[in-house]
Design an enzyme around this catalytic site. Sequence first.
Site, PDB file in Angstrom:
ATOM      1  N   HIS A 174      -2.228  -5.506   1.555  1.00 42.75           N
ATOM      2  CA  HIS A 174      -3.523  -6.186   1.409  1.00 42.75           C
ATOM      3  C   HIS A 174      -3.236  -7.578   0.884  1.00 42.75           C
ATOM      4  O   HIS A 174      -2.312  -7.761   0.082  1.00 42.75           O
ATOM      5  CB  HIS A 174      -4.419  -5.437   0.403  1.00 42.75           C
ATOM      6  CG  HIS A 174      -5.584  -6.275  -0.054  1.00 42.75           C
ATOM      7  ND1 HIS A 174      -6.752  -6.370   0.660  1.00 42.75           N
ATOM      8  CD2 HIS A 174      -5.720  -7.113  -1.115  1.00 42.75           C
ATOM      9  CE1 HIS A 174      -7.558  -7.217   0.046  1.00 42.75           C
ATOM     10  NE2 HIS A 174      -6.964  -7.679  -1.046  1.00 42.75           N
ATOM     11  N   ASN A 215      -2.034   0.258   6.627  1.00 42.49           N
ATOM     12  CA  ASN A 215      -1.590  -1.014   7.207  1.00 42.49           C
ATOM     13  C   ASN A 215      -0.682  -1.826   6.273  1.00 42.49           C
ATOM     14  O   ASN A 215      -0.647  -3.054   6.330  1.00 42.49           O
ATOM     15  CB  ASN A 215      -2.782  -1.838   7.730  1.00 42.49           C
ATOM     16  CG  ASN A 215      -3.700  -2.328   6.625  1.00 42.49           C
ATOM     17  OD1 ASN A 215      -3.573  -1.903   5.479  1.00 42.49           O
ATOM     18  ND2 ASN A 215      -4.600  -3.217   6.961  1.00 42.49           N
ATOM     19  N   TYR A 270     -12.420  -2.584  -4.096  1.00 40.04           N
ATOM     20  CA  TYR A 270     -12.937  -2.725  -2.725  1.00 40.04           C
ATOM     21  C   TYR A 270     -14.469  -2.658  -2.698  1.00 40.04           C
ATOM     22  O   TYR A 270     -15.037  -2.209  -1.702  1.00 40.04           O
ATOM     23  CB  TYR A 270     -12.346  -1.636  -1.840  1.00 40.04           C
ATOM     24  CG  TYR A 270     -10.931  -1.921  -1.360  1.00 40.04           C
ATOM     25  CD1 TYR A 270     -10.644  -3.030  -0.559  1.00 40.04           C
ATOM     26  CD2 TYR A 270      -9.875  -1.065  -1.679  1.00 40.04           C
ATOM     27  CE1 TYR A 270      -9.362  -3.285  -0.100  1.00 40.04           C
ATOM     28  CE2 TYR A 270      -8.584  -1.319  -1.215  1.00 40.04           C
ATOM     29  CZ  TYR A 270      -8.338  -2.427  -0.417  1.00 40.04           C
ATOM     30  OH  TYR A 270      -7.063  -2.678   0.053  1.00 40.04           O
ATOM     31  N   GLU A 288      -9.567 -10.900  -7.630  1.00 44.20           N
ATOM     32  CA  GLU A 288      -8.617  -9.802  -7.457  1.00 44.20           C
ATOM     33  C   GLU A 288      -7.457  -9.885  -8.456  1.00 44.20           C
ATOM     34  O   GLU A 288      -6.993  -8.873  -8.967  1.00 44.20           O
ATOM     35  CB  GLU A 288      -8.097  -9.802  -6.009  1.00 44.20           C
ATOM     36  CG  GLU A 288      -9.194  -9.444  -5.018  1.00 44.20           C
ATOM     37  CD  GLU A 288      -8.735  -9.428  -3.569  1.00 44.20           C
ATOM     38  OE1 GLU A 288      -7.563  -9.729  -3.293  1.00 44.20           O
ATOM     39  OE2 GLU A 288      -9.574  -9.094  -2.714  1.00 44.20           O
ATOM     40  N   LYS A 306       0.824  -1.220   0.000  1.00 43.74           N
ATOM     41  CA  LYS A 306       0.000   0.000   0.000  1.00 43.74           C
ATOM     42  C   LYS A 306       0.864   1.279   0.000  1.00 43.74           C
ATOM     43  O   LYS A 306       2.080   1.214   0.229  1.00 43.74           O
ATOM     44  CB  LYS A 306      -0.924  -0.029   1.221  1.00 43.74           C
ATOM     45  CG  LYS A 306      -1.935  -1.190   1.174  1.00 43.74           C
ATOM     46  CD  LYS A 306      -2.958  -1.047   2.295  1.00 43.74           C
ATOM     47  CE  LYS A 306      -3.985  -2.158   2.230  1.00 43.74           C
ATOM     48  NZ  LYS A 306      -5.073  -1.960   3.225  1.00 43.74           N
TER      49      LYS A 306
HETATM   50  P1  CMP Z   1      -7.437  -4.543   3.477  1.00 40.73           P
HETATM   51  O1  CMP Z   1      -6.980  -5.930   3.720  1.00 40.73           O
HETATM   52  O2  CMP Z   1      -6.816  -3.809   2.350  1.00 40.73           O
HETATM   53  O3  CMP Z   1      -9.022  -4.565   3.256  1.00 40.73           O
HETATM   54  C1  CMP Z   1      -9.825  -3.424   3.510  1.00 40.73           C
HETATM   55  C2  CMP Z   1      -9.103  -2.362   4.276  1.00 40.73           C
HETATM   56  O4  CMP Z   1      -9.912  -1.436   4.957  1.00 40.73           O
HETATM   57  C3  CMP Z   1      -8.279  -3.017   5.373  1.00 40.73           C
HETATM   58  O5  CMP Z   1      -7.196  -3.715   4.815  1.00 40.73           O
HETATM   59  C4  CMP Z   1      -7.933  -1.813   6.237  1.00 40.73           C
HETATM   60  O6  CMP Z   1      -6.780  -1.120   5.767  1.00 40.73           O
HETATM   61  C5  CMP Z   1      -9.128  -0.876   6.016  1.00 40.73           C
HETATM   62  N1  CMP Z   1      -9.957  -0.759   7.239  1.00 40.73           N
HETATM   63  C6  CMP Z   1     -10.139   0.370   7.948  1.00 40.73           C
HETATM   64  N2  CMP Z   1     -10.952   0.150   8.995  1.00 40.73           N
HETATM   65  C7  CMP Z   1     -11.291  -1.162   8.966  1.00 40.73           C
HETATM   66  C8  CMP Z   1     -12.095  -1.999   9.795  1.00 40.73           C
HETATM   67  N3  CMP Z   1     -12.735  -1.538  10.872  1.00 40.73           N
HETATM   68  N4  CMP Z   1     -12.222  -3.312   9.456  1.00 40.73           N
HETATM   69  C9  CMP Z   1     -11.593  -3.808   8.355  1.00 40.73           C
HETATM   70  N5  CMP Z   1     -10.820  -3.047   7.528  1.00 40.73           N
HETATM   71  C10 CMP Z   1     -10.650  -1.746   7.832  1.00 40.73           C
END
Ligand code: CMP
Length: 141
Positions: free
Chosen positions: A117, A114, A51, A128, A11
């Site tokens: 993904h 974070n 998403y 995906e 990311k």
């Molecule tokens: P990712 O695995 O990319 O999938 C969706 C993303 O939404 C997740 O990682 C997080 O970076 C973001 N996100 C933010 N808040 C939440 C939450 N409460 N639960 C899950 N994903 C979240």
Amino acid sequence: MSIEKTLSIIKPDAVSKNIIGKIITRFEDNGLYLVAGKLLHLSDDDAGGFYQEHKGKPFYEDLIKFMTSGPVFIQVLEGEDAITKNRELMGDTDPTRAIKGTIRADFANSIDANAVHGSDSQTSAIREIEYFFKAEEVLNK
Ligand code: CMP
């Protein structure tokens, strides 16, 4: 156990920290092979389509804003149980809950920024991978 492919995204936070290589090394050191990759700056439509399952959730707008804030490195990883292995290597979505030694515990700042993904199931891995790569862009080892 079976050989699987999974989609992984490094990311914008991790790309801007110049740690693409450090993250790929985690995959390589754990038996996952890079079989496709591209550096892209996603548009709102690119990120929104990817998403789509999160549309309407409270974090959706922030997620799209963040994922379009800078370039991402999108890759296909292949190996034994690649989907589960990748998720174990990434750690919990929330880096404050992730186990030390996982990518998110070591490199991520927050649940939004974070670092990575990874596909969460066989069905999402197929969707995906096809979302970002043409069949001929993925190496068949
Ligand atoms: P990712 O695995 O990319 O999938 C969706 C993303 O939404 C997740 O990682 C997080 O970076 C973001 N996100 C933010 N808040 C939440 C939450 N409460 N639960 C899950 N994903 C979240």
